[in-house]
Design an enzyme around this catalytic site. Structure first.
Site, mmCIF file in Angstrom:
data_model
loop_
_atom_site.group_PDB
_atom_site.id
_atom_site.type_symbol
_atom_site.label_atom_id
_atom_site.label_comp_id
_atom_site.label_asym_id
_atom_site.label_seq_id
_atom_site.Cartn_x
_atom_site.Cartn_y
_atom_site.Cartn_z
ATOM 1 C CB THR A 1 56.855 69.079 -22.884
ATOM 2 O OG1 THR A 1 56.904 69.878 -22.033
ATOM 3 C CG2 THR A 1 57.417 68.060 -23.230
ATOM 4 C CB CYS A 2 51.866 69.905 -21.183
ATOM 5 S SG CYS A 2 52.745 68.961 -19.322
ATOM 6 C CG ASN A 3 55.340 71.711 -18.166
ATOM 7 O OD1 ASN A 3 53.978 72.143 -17.587
ATOM 8 N ND2 ASN A 3 55.148 69.872 -17.535
ATOM 9 N NE ARG A 4 60.957 71.195 -20.033
ATOM 10 C CZ ARG A 4 61.216 72.182 -19.325
ATOM 11 N NH1 ARG A 4 62.700 72.949 -19.831
ATOM 12 N NH2 ARG A 4 60.953 71.814 -17.986
ATOM 13 C CD GLU A 58 57.871 64.476 -16.503
ATOM 14 O OE1 GLU A 58 57.318 63.485 -16.591
ATOM 15 O OE2 GLU A 58 57.680 65.296 -17.126
ATOM 16 N N GLY A 114 40.090 63.687 -25.856
ATOM 17 C CA GLY A 114 41.609 63.147 -26.573
ATOM 18 C C GLY A 114 42.553 61.741 -26.227
ATOM 19 C CB ALA A 115 42.615 58.877 -28.850
ATOM 20 N N GLY A 116 46.203 61.053 -27.337
ATOM 21 C CA GLY A 116 47.626 60.798 -27.726
ATOM 22 C C GLY A 116 47.589 60.023 -26.511
#
Length: 413
Positions: free
Chosen positions: A47-50, A110, A185-187
């Site tokens: 993910t963006c964090n891990r 979250e 970005g379209a994800g």
């Protein structure tokens, strides 16, 4: 079976190092096929964090082995200066359950992480890199995440990373109704950011991505305008807020491009929020006059605003985590006992059959019904004798009990 996790996260590793080990969807599918067979079943949560590698293997896997595997799967040499955490056994299980519950996230509570855990498991299944223990682990983690959100208020106070980006936009540029917002970005993250901006009254929404069809789809849903990817620099010149969330393997917006976009803006600033990992916007863009750039690590400060309310729920979530950890470990211990249970039953059946055949051979005049009755009686006797020890071995057995049984009954001979 041994469970482990090895990875990097926002807790210890800054984004400029973390992004070196991030996997987008296409990379993930390829990476899972590179998992060494002797490491057992594996899944990658990125993910963006891990970025984390979960393994369920027949033997213990060391930190060095796992780090080497992660680097090879990513196509990177081991990177100096990056410290990977490594948990084994119950600590690895507890870590995944805490992640799924949202209490290890940059934004505590979250909701996006639960979908990302599900996607990690689905990717492992599709690639054929899983095994039954890994499947049970991830199913348990998903149940853990759902329980955390239904039995506590951890999600009631949470904000997603996308929502934080929108909150930052409103705080720094003011009323969005007269502002032009560009989403690159379209994800999933891009869609969430675009939707949140529209809900917060963005006056004009521009959407672009390398895949024009996806940009048009999102723009149509949200009454925005799809911009050809080749015209992104022109769109930058019009935007007041830029949010990037692509899966590109390297920066797509660099300082020279941004300087060109800013040249005709007079004194009108641009807020750029990069929530992608790897980052979409080169760090050098910070030096372009008029640009205020925030990356995923910068959002940590914004998350502090409602942190106390979420922290009060962490204790309640941790109680559920421990309950689910115990539940999984009980199941895992039972799986470890299964070969011994099967071996014990096979040994008992072999003895029963040998003794039955020897006895029946000495009583040749028995009828078929008599023979069936005697056989049924011996089966019942063996089942009754084995029922209690097998039940206790499944429910409470540990490695010491398993080893003792194997030695007492000669199951390894």
């Amino acid at each position: 079976m041994h469970v482990s996790v090895t990875g990097v996260s926002h807790h210890e590793t800054p984004v400029e190092l973390r992004e070196r080990f991030a996997f987008n969807g296409e990379q993930l599918a390829i990476a899972l096929t590179r998992l060494p067979a002797d490491l057992g079943g594996g899944a990658i949560l990125s993910t963006c964090n891990r970025s984390e590698l979960y393994l369920a293997s027949e033997r213990p896997v060391s930190r060095d082995e796992a780090v080497t595997a992660v680097a090879a799967m990513r196509g990177e040499p081991p990177l100096e200066g990056v410290t990977f955490y490594h948990y084994e056994g119950v600590e690895a299980v507890r870590h995944l359950f805490r992640v799924a519950a949202g209490i290890e996230s940059l934004v505590i509570g979250e909701s996006e992480i639960l979908g990302q855990v599900r996607e990690a498991f689905s990717a492992s299944t599709a690639a054929g890199s899983g095994n039954p223990v890994l499947a049970r682990l991830f199913h348990s983690a998903l149940r853990m995440g759902r329980r955390a959100r239904s039995e506590t208020d951890i999600g009631a106070h949470g904000l997603s990373v996308s929502a934080l980006a929108v909150s930052l936009s409103r705080r720094l540029v003011g009323d969005l109704r007269r502002k032009t917002v560009l989403v690159v970005g379209a994800g999933d993250a891009g869609r969430r950011a675009a939707g949140a901006l529209v809900q917060n009254g963005a006056g004009r929404l521009l959407v672009t991505t390398r895949r024009s069809g996806l940009a048009e789809e999102i723009a149509s849903e949200l009454n925005g305008v799809a911009i050809p990817y080749a015209e992104m620099t022109k769109a930058l010149a019009e935007a007041d807020v830029l949010i990037t969330a692509t899966a590109a393997p390297e920066a797509i917006i660099r300082a020279p491009d941004m300087a060109v976009a800013m040249a005709g803006r007079s004194d009108r600033p641009l807020l750029a929020v990069d929530i992608a990992v790897p980052r979409d916007i080169d760090a050098a863009v910070r030096e372009v006059p008029g640009v205020h750039l925030f990356d995923i690590d910068d959002l940590q400060a914004a998350a502090e605003a409602n942190l106390e309310a979420r922290r009060r729920e962490v204790g309640a979530v941790e109680v559920i985590v421990e309950d689910e950890v115990t539940r999984f470990q009980t199941w895992l211990e039972a799986q470890r006992a299964q070969p011994t249970i099967a071996g014990l039953r096979q040994r008992a059946e072999a003895v029963r059959r040998a003794e039955l055949d020897r006895t029946l051979s000495r009583i040749p005049n028995l009828t078929d019904d008599d023979r069936r009755r005697i056989e049924a009686m011996t089966e019942s006797l063996v089942n009754r004798l084995l029922h209690d020890p097998m039940t206790r071995l499944r429910e409470d057995g540990n490695e010491r009990h398993v080893e003792a049984l194997r030695e007492l009954f000669g199951l390894d001979e």
